[in-house]
Design a protein around this motif. Structure first.
Motif, PDB file in Angstrom:
ATOM      1  N   GLY A 127      25.929  23.564  45.950  1.00  0.00           N
ATOM      2  CA  GLY A 127      27.127  24.281  46.376  1.00  0.00           C
ATOM      3  C   GLY A 127      26.811  25.058  47.645  1.00  0.00           C
ATOM      4  N   VAL A 128      27.842  25.470  48.345  1.00  0.00           N
ATOM      5  CA  VAL A 128      27.602  26.282  49.530  1.00  0.00           C
ATOM      6  C   VAL A 128      28.752  27.276  49.699  1.00  0.00           C
ATOM      7  CG1 VAL A 128      28.485  24.401  50.984  1.00  0.00           C
ATOM      8  CG2 VAL A 128      27.180  26.230  52.026  1.00  0.00           C
ATOM      9  N   THR A 129      28.379  28.520  49.934  1.00  0.00           N
ATOM     10  CA  THR A 129      29.390  29.566  50.054  1.00  0.00           C
ATOM     11  C   THR A 129      28.859  30.726  50.896  1.00  0.00           C
ATOM     12  OG1 THR A 129      30.819  31.078  48.808  1.00  0.00           O
ATOM     13  CG2 THR A 129      28.627  30.743  47.938  1.00  0.00           C
ATOM     14  N   ALA A 130      29.779  31.514  51.437  1.00  0.00           N
ATOM     15  CA  ALA A 130      29.370  32.723  52.165  1.00  0.00           C
ATOM     16  C   ALA A 130      29.272  33.907  51.212  1.00  0.00           C
ATOM     17  CB  ALA A 130      30.367  33.028  53.280  1.00  0.00           C
ATOM     18  N   THR A 131      30.006  33.832  50.123  1.00  0.00           N
ATOM     19  CA  THR A 131      30.087  34.981  49.207  1.00  0.00           C
ATOM     20  C   THR A 131      30.049  34.493  47.762  1.00  0.00           C
ATOM     21  OG1 THR A 131      32.472  34.796  49.569  1.00  0.00           O
ATOM     22  CG2 THR A 131      31.348  36.614  50.674  1.00  0.00           C
ATOM     23  N   PRO A 132      28.861  34.451  47.154  1.00  0.00           N
ATOM     24  CA  PRO A 132      28.746  33.921  45.797  1.00  0.00           C
ATOM     25  C   PRO A 132      29.204  34.934  44.748  1.00  0.00           C
ATOM     26  CG  PRO A 132      26.610  34.634  46.551  1.00  0.00           C
ATOM     27  CD  PRO A 132      27.580  34.903  47.676  1.00  0.00           C
ATOM     28  N   VAL A 133      30.463  35.301  44.792  1.00  0.00           N
ATOM     29  CA  VAL A 133      31.010  36.242  43.814  1.00  0.00           C
ATOM     30  C   VAL A 133      32.389  35.779  43.361  1.00  0.00           C
ATOM     31  CG1 VAL A 133      29.889  38.381  44.533  1.00  0.00           C
ATOM     32  CG2 VAL A 133      31.925  37.617  45.736  1.00  0.00           C
ATOM     33  N   GLY A 138      31.942  39.534  39.577  1.00  0.00           N
ATOM     34  CA  GLY A 138      30.908  38.848  38.809  1.00  0.00           C
ATOM     35  C   GLY A 138      30.223  37.762  39.619  1.00  0.00           C
ATOM     36  N   GLY A 139      29.154  37.181  39.056  1.00  0.00           N
ATOM     37  CA  GLY A 139      28.390  36.158  39.764  1.00  0.00           C
ATOM     38  C   GLY A 139      28.852  34.745  39.431  1.00  0.00           C
ATOM     39  N   THR A 295      35.335  37.754  49.186  1.00  0.00           N
ATOM     40  CA  THR A 295      35.394  36.465  49.872  1.00  0.00           C
ATOM     41  C   THR A 295      36.491  36.467  50.928  1.00  0.00           C
ATOM     42  OG1 THR A 295      34.671  35.417  47.837  1.00  0.00           O
ATOM     43  CG2 THR A 295      35.629  33.977  49.509  1.00  0.00           C
ATOM     44  N   LEU A 296      37.677  36.880  50.521  1.00  0.00           N
ATOM     45  CA  LEU A 296      38.821  36.905  51.429  1.00  0.00           C
ATOM     46  C   LEU A 296      38.571  37.901  52.569  1.00  0.00           C
ATOM     47  CD1 LEU A 296      41.476  35.370  51.254  1.00  0.00           C
ATOM     48  CD2 LEU A 296      42.514  37.373  50.198  1.00  0.00           C
ATOM     49  N   THR A 335      23.458  38.036  43.251  1.00  0.00           N
ATOM     50  CA  THR A 335      22.846  37.562  42.009  1.00  0.00           C
ATOM     51  C   THR A 335      23.822  36.613  41.327  1.00  0.00           C
ATOM     52  OG1 THR A 335      23.813  39.316  40.671  1.00  0.00           O
ATOM     53  CG2 THR A 335      21.635  39.761  41.613  1.00  0.00           C
ATOM     54  N   LEU A 336      23.278  35.805  40.424  1.00  0.00           N
ATOM     55  CA  LEU A 336      24.144  34.899  39.664  1.00  0.00           C
ATOM     56  C   LEU A 336      24.910  35.651  38.581  1.00  0.00           C
ATOM     57  CD1 LEU A 336      21.795  31.829  39.199  1.00  0.00           C
ATOM     58  CD2 LEU A 336      23.981  31.829  40.392  1.00  0.00           C
TER      59      LEU A 336
END
Ligand SMILES: [Zn+2]
Length: 441
Positions: A127-133, A138-139, A295-296, A335-336
Motif C-alpha cells: 500500500g502507499v499513503t501520505a497519512t496512514p491514519v 486510529g492506525g 489526510t484531507l 503507528t499501525l
C-alpha cells in the motif's frame, strides 16, 4: 525517468519486508515524494517479468490518471489492471490472479473489501499513503501489517522536491458550534457559518493581502459555498471558477487548463482537487473547510507546494485546521495501532502570531513580522541592545550589508542586525535568524 535514492530505498525495503514474511507492508510518503513513480516502477518490474499487477483505487477519477502515468513509465498495461476496490471485490472470480497488488490510499471505510481481495489472491501486496491514519485517528493495523516510513516532508522541502511555505491562520468566523456527522464536521453546518457575504469579503481581503495576483485553490464545504465564494471573487474583478464532481468532464478539463494558463486565477471546489493535480505555479491554498481528517488536511494544505524554482507557497487557513493537526510538514510518528488521545494532542505544538496570523513552530519571535511573544520580551531587549550597540560602532558593516540581496549572505549576528536595519525589518527578525543559525544559545 529514474528513481531517486530515497525512492529506490523504499522499493528495496518493500522487498525486504516480503522476505521477512510481512504480507501487506504500507509505504508512507508525503505528497510530492513520488508515490506514483515508485508504484509505477514496482509495476513495471512485475510486468517486465510477464506477471500481472492489480492496482486498487477508491475513486473512479484516479483510474485514468494512474493508467496514463503507468503507460508513460513503460508498464505493460495488458498485464496491469487498474480498478476500483468496490468493483473488484464483487468480481474476484472474474479477475485474473495478480502477482502484485498495489493499493493507493487505503480507505478505512472499505477495509473489509481490501481484506477480501488480499485474502482471496494471497499475492504480494503493498500500500502507499501520505497519512496512514483513519478519520478517528486510529492506525491501519486492520489492513496493513508493517509501515515503511520514507523521507519526510521537511526533507523534501530541503531537497527542493517540495516548495517551502508560509502558513497563515486568520479566523473569519466562530466555528465552535459546528456539529459532527460521520466522524467529520457537518458540511451543512459549515455552510451556515461560512457562506456569508462579509466572510467572503474577509477571505478576499486576506487573499489580497497575502497572495494577491497568485494562483489559488480554495477548498470549500459545500457546492453552494464554493459557487458563492467564486462569485464573490469575480465580483471584485478576480477571475475565479467553481468546479465539482458533477461538472461535466470536458468542462472540468477546460477549467483546469484555463487555470493552468492563468485565465482563471482561483479555483473553488469542495474536495475535488487532490492527488495528481499538477499546476506547479499554483502557490496558494485557501482552507475554508474545517476537518478532523488529517489526510484531507494534508492533501488540501499541501496542494500548493508542488516544487517550482523560487516559489514560496502560501497556505491561508481560515478554519483553524492547523490547531487540530499541526503544520503540514511537521514530523509525525506513525503507528499501525490507534494512539492514545492524550499523546495525539501533544503533537500539535505551534505558535500563531496575533499580529500577522503567521503560524509557525515554537519560536520567541514571529519569523514573519517580528512580533515578540510576551515571555521572551526581556531577552529580546537585551539582544537588541547588544546588536544595536555593535552596529552603531561599526558603520562599515551597515554599508557592506546594505548591498546584500539575501539574508543568507549575513555571516554574523551583527550583520543580521544591520541587514534588518537596512531592510526595515523589525529587530525581532534578526534575533530569530541568529537563533536559528546557532549564533545564539
Ligand atoms: Zn507575525
Amino acid at each position: 525517468m529514474q528513481l531517486r535514492d530515497y525512492q529506490l530505498d523504499l522499493v528495496s525495503r518493500v522487498h525486504d519486508a516480503w522476505r521477512q514474511g510481512y504480507k501487506r507492508p504500507c509505504i508512507v510518503l508525503p505528497c510530492g515524494g513520488g508515490k506514483s513513480i515508485i508504484t509505477a516502477d514496482m509495476a513495471k518490474r512485475t510486468t517486465d517479468n510477464g506477471k500481472r499487477v492489480l492496482f486498487l483505487v477508491h475513486r473512479r477519477e484516479l483510474c485514468e490518471q494512474i493508467e496514463n502515468t503507468f503507460r508513460a513509465y513503460g508498464v505493460d498495461m495488458s498485464l496491469c489492471h487498474v480498478g476500483m476496490v468496490q468493483t473488484i471485490t464483487r468480481r474476484l472470480k472474474k479477475t485474473e490472479k495478480p502477482a502484485l497488488i498495489i493499493t493507493d490510499e487505503n480507505h478505512h471505510c472499505l477495509a473489509a473489501s481490501y481484506k477480501r481481495i488480499y485474502e482471496y489472491f494471497d499475492s504480494h501486496c503493498v500500500g502507499v499513503t501520505a497519512t496512514p491514519v483513519r478519520l478517528n485517528g486510529g492506525g491501519l493495523g486492520e489492513i496493513n501489517d508493517c509501515l515503511l516510513v520514507g523521507i519526510s516532508a521537511k526533507e523534501l522541502i530541503a531537497r527542493k522536491c517540495l516548495s517551502p511555505y508560509e502558513y497563515y491562520a486568520p479566523p473569519v468566523a466562530d466555528l465552535s458550534g459546528i456539529k459532527s456527522r460521520n466522524g467529520d464536521y457537518a458540511p451543512e453546518d459549515i455552510e451556515v457559518a461560512l457562506a456569508k457575504p462579509h466572510i467572503y469579503g474577509d477571505v478576499i481581503g486576506y487573499y489580497k493581502m497575502l497572495s494577491e495576483g497568485k494562483k489559488a485553490i480554495c477548498y470549500c464545504a459545500t457546492i453552494k459555498h464554493s459557487k458563492e465564494m467564486a462569485e464573490a471573487f469575480r465580483d471584485v474583478g478576480i477571475n475565479a471558477a467553481h468546479i465539482d464532481g458533477t461538472t461535466p468532464k470536458g468542462e472540468r478539463a477546460e477549467m483546469i487548463s484555463a487555470f493552468r494558463s492563468g485565465a482563471i486565477q482561483i479555483l473553488c471546489n469542495v474536495d475535488l482537487i487532490s492527488e495528481g493535480f499538477d499546476v506547479p505555479d499554483c502557490n496558494t491554498s485557501i482552507l475554508l473547510r474545517p476537518t478532523k481528517s488529517l489526510t484531507l488536511y494534508i492533501q488540501q494544505s499541501m496542494r500548493c507546494m508542488r516544487y517550482q524554482e523560487g516559489k514560496m507557497a502560501i497556505i491561508i487557513d481560515h478554519v483553524g485546521n492547523v490547531h487540530r493537526h499541526g503544520l503540514p510538514d511537521q514530523n509525525r510518528e506513525w503507528t499501525l495501532e490507534p494512539k492514545p488521545q492524550r499523546a495525539k494532542k501533544n503533537e500539535v505544538s505551534i505558535r500563531q502570531c496575533p499580529d500577522c496570523f503567521y503560524t509557525h513552530e515554537p519560536a520567541p519571535v514571529c519569523p514573519n513580522c517580528g512580533h515578540i511573544y510576551e515571555v521572551e520580551k526581556k531577552e529580546i531587549k537585551e539582544m537588541q541592545e547588544i546588536g544595536l550597540t555593535l552596529l552603531n560602532g561599526k558603520d562599515m558593516i551597515f554599508e557592506k550589508v546594505k548591498k546584500y540581496v539575501s539574508p543568507d549572505q549575513c555571516g554574523t549576528i551583527q550583520e543580521l542586525y544591520a541587514f534588518a536595519k537596512a531592510k526595515h525589518y523589525k529587530p525581532g527578525w534578526a534575533y530569530y535568524q541568529a537563533r536559528k543559525r546557532g549564533y545564539l544559545h
